[in-house]
Design a protein around this motif. Structure first.
Motif, PDB file in Angstrom:
ATOM      1  N   ASN A 177       0.828  -1.217   0.000  1.00 61.51           N
ATOM      2  CA  ASN A 177       0.000   0.000   0.000  1.00 61.51           C
ATOM      3  C   ASN A 177       0.861   1.265   0.000  1.00 61.51           C
ATOM      4  N   THR A 178       1.850   1.281  -0.918  1.00 63.45           N
ATOM      5  CA  THR A 178       2.731   2.434  -1.022  1.00 63.45           C
ATOM      6  C   THR A 178       2.905   2.812  -2.492  1.00 63.45           C
ATOM      7  N   CYS A 179       3.594   3.890  -2.721  1.00 60.74           N
ATOM      8  CA  CYS A 179       3.831   4.375  -4.078  1.00 60.74           C
ATOM      9  C   CYS A 179       4.897   3.509  -4.757  1.00 60.74           C
ATOM     10  N   VAL A 180       4.739   3.262  -6.050  1.00 61.45           N
ATOM     11  CA  VAL A 180       5.674   2.406  -6.771  1.00 61.45           C
ATOM     12  C   VAL A 180       7.090   2.978  -6.761  1.00 61.45           C
ATOM     13  N   SER A 181       7.207   4.297  -6.687  1.00 71.84           N
ATOM     14  CA  SER A 181       8.532   4.925  -6.674  1.00 71.84           C
ATOM     15  C   SER A 181       9.290   4.659  -5.368  1.00 71.84           C
ATOM     16  N   SER A 182       8.588   4.145  -4.358  1.00 72.44           N
ATOM     17  CA  SER A 182       9.235   3.814  -3.084  1.00 72.44           C
ATOM     18  C   SER A 182       9.975   2.482  -3.135  1.00 72.44           C
ATOM     19  N   VAL A 183       9.712   1.691  -4.176  1.00 73.57           N
ATOM     20  CA  VAL A 183      10.295   0.349  -4.296  1.00 73.57           C
ATOM     21  C   VAL A 183      11.503   0.411  -5.235  1.00 73.57           C
ATOM     22  N   LYS A 184      12.663  -0.026  -4.746  1.00 67.41           N
ATOM     23  CA  LYS A 184      13.909   0.061  -5.521  1.00 67.41           C
ATOM     24  C   LYS A 184      14.574  -1.318  -5.623  1.00 67.41           C
ATOM     25  N   ASN A 185      15.338  -1.480  -6.694  1.00 73.96           N
ATOM     26  CA  ASN A 185      16.271  -2.609  -6.840  1.00 73.96           C
ATOM     27  C   ASN A 185      15.597  -3.974  -6.896  1.00 73.96           C
ATOM     28  N   VAL A 186      14.435  -3.999  -7.531  1.00 75.49           N
ATOM     29  CA  VAL A 186      13.836  -5.280  -7.916  1.00 75.49           C
ATOM     30  C   VAL A 186      14.650  -5.820  -9.097  1.00 75.49           C
ATOM     31  N   LYS A 204      14.662  -2.921  -1.863  1.00 76.59           N
ATOM     32  CA  LYS A 204      14.357  -2.050  -0.720  1.00 76.59           C
ATOM     33  C   LYS A 204      13.050  -1.306  -0.959  1.00 76.59           C
ATOM     34  N   VAL A 205      12.407  -0.938   0.123  1.00 75.98           N
ATOM     35  CA  VAL A 205      11.212  -0.111   0.045  1.00 75.98           C
ATOM     36  C   VAL A 205      11.285   0.964   1.122  1.00 75.98           C
ATOM     37  N   GLU A 206      10.896   2.162   0.747  1.00 69.60           N
ATOM     38  CA  GLU A 206      10.884   3.262   1.710  1.00 69.60           C
ATOM     39  C   GLU A 206       9.494   3.381   2.318  1.00 69.60           C
ATOM     40  N   LEU A 207       9.440   3.180   3.629  1.00 73.37           N
ATOM     41  CA  LEU A 207       8.185   3.273   4.367  1.00 73.37           C
ATOM     42  C   LEU A 207       8.393   4.169   5.578  1.00 73.37           C
TER      43      LEU A 207
END
Length: 337
Positions: A177-186, A204-207
């Motif tokens: 339930n976060t913004c896609v731009s918060s998810v990195k390095n998939v 990583k994800v920024e929460l």
């Protein structure tokens, strides 16, 4: 006011230019979404003779967009015209798999297409041309294209797995339930097929202002190692079932993302997924076009080293590598016939 680079437009070829993916892609290239808002372009649009009427309509729309970055366009059925002096190539056109078609028949048909395009790149394009193969089977098509363009560095041929990366990032973001731009390095490993392995072990994800591991944030290894992977692997088929046509808008956006990052670089500490020539990293057989995590600087990609590969991940890498080795063998048999 934007300072438009009028002096040195770059030449960009799009194959399958009358098709669905190209219809979305061309407008994004023309608008500066790929090479930057100050880089003017001349579009080289290639398709087959029966598609020329549709392509004429596409060119009318390019005119009607009235975009200042477009310094001209060429529409053609001739590879020697399409690939002349190009700086970047989006190879979208390919033979689609039809009902009842065996994989070897699909590979054979595509070898013929990418032989012609590889030879034209070799003879007419700039030697530092950046080539992105979108048309499936993209990994093996890129390998064949490179085979027939021996004067161009093999590192300049890539296959698109960015659509799979974008799908995976989006699925993770929705789950958290976060913004896609918060998810990195998939990372997408391997083939752009149902054997690909979407890997978030190192992501990583920024929460709440903090960077966390995706695995620990989701805290559901059962979902991550089963439903999540299957969803990404079969997403293209699911879109076709719902839309009655293949992914076009999202494929075009992924092609834009791929070439934009290749051209302009990736932020420090981040990586993206691209089908690139394997060098033996992570135990992948050499000389396959294999999707890997790459960082990019000055238009040169580099495989990200030292990532943790679990036993589960290793089994998935082996599976997709096996498929790519089989594809390569079948395709090269056609080349050598």
């Amino acid at each position: 006011m934007v300072n438009i680079n009028n002096d040195e437009p770059i030449r960009v070829v799009v194959t399958g230019a009358a098709g669905q993916i190209a219809y979305s892609l061309i407008s994004m290239i023309a608008n500066g979404d790929v090479f930057g808002k100050e880089q003017s372009v001349i579009l080289h649009l290639l398709d087959i003779l029966p598609a020329m009427g549709v392509l004429e309509g596409v060119c009318m729309e390019i005119d009607d967009l009235a975009l200042p970055l477009v310094k001209g366009y060429v529409k053609t059925i001739e590879p020697e015209v399409a690939f002349k002096d190009v700086d970047a190539a989006f190879l979208v056109g390919a033979m689609p798999r039809r009902e009842g078609m065996e994989r070897k028949d699909l590979l054979s048909a595509n070898v013929k297409i990418f032989k012609v395009q590889g030879e034209a790149l070799d003879k007419y394009a700039k030697k530092d041309v950046k080539v992105l193969v979108v048309g499936n089977p993209a990994n093996t098509n890129a390998l064949i294209c490179s085979f027939y363009a021996p004067s161009i560095p093999k590192e300049n041929f890539t296959a698109m797995t960015r659509l799979d990366q974008n799908r995976a990032q989006s699925a993770i973001a929705k789950r958290l339930n976060t913004c896609v731009s918060s998810v990195k390095n998939v990372t997408i490993w391997g083939n752009h097929s149902s054997t690909q392995f979407p890997d978030v072990y190192n992501a990583k994800v920024e929460l709440s202002g903090k960077s966390n591991g995706v695995y620990s944030s989701i805290n559901d290894s059962e979902w991550l190692e089963n439903d999540f992977i299957k969803t990404i692997q079969t997403r293209g088929a699911a879109v076709i079932q719902a839309r009655k046509m293949s992914s076009a808008m999202s494929a075009a956006k992924a092609a834009v993302d791929h070439m934009h990052d290749w051209w302009l670089g990736t932020p420090e500490g981040t990586w993206v997924s691209m089908g690139v020539l394997s060098d033996g990293s992570y135990g992948v057989p050499k000389d396959l076009i294999f999707s890997m995590p790459v960082s990019i600087s000055k238009k040169q990609w580099k495989i990200v080293e030292g990532l943790k590969i679990t036993d589960f991940a290793k089994s998935k890498l082996d599976l997709t590598a096996k498929e790519l080795l089989e594809e390569k063998e079948e395709a090269m048999a056609v080349c050598n016939a």
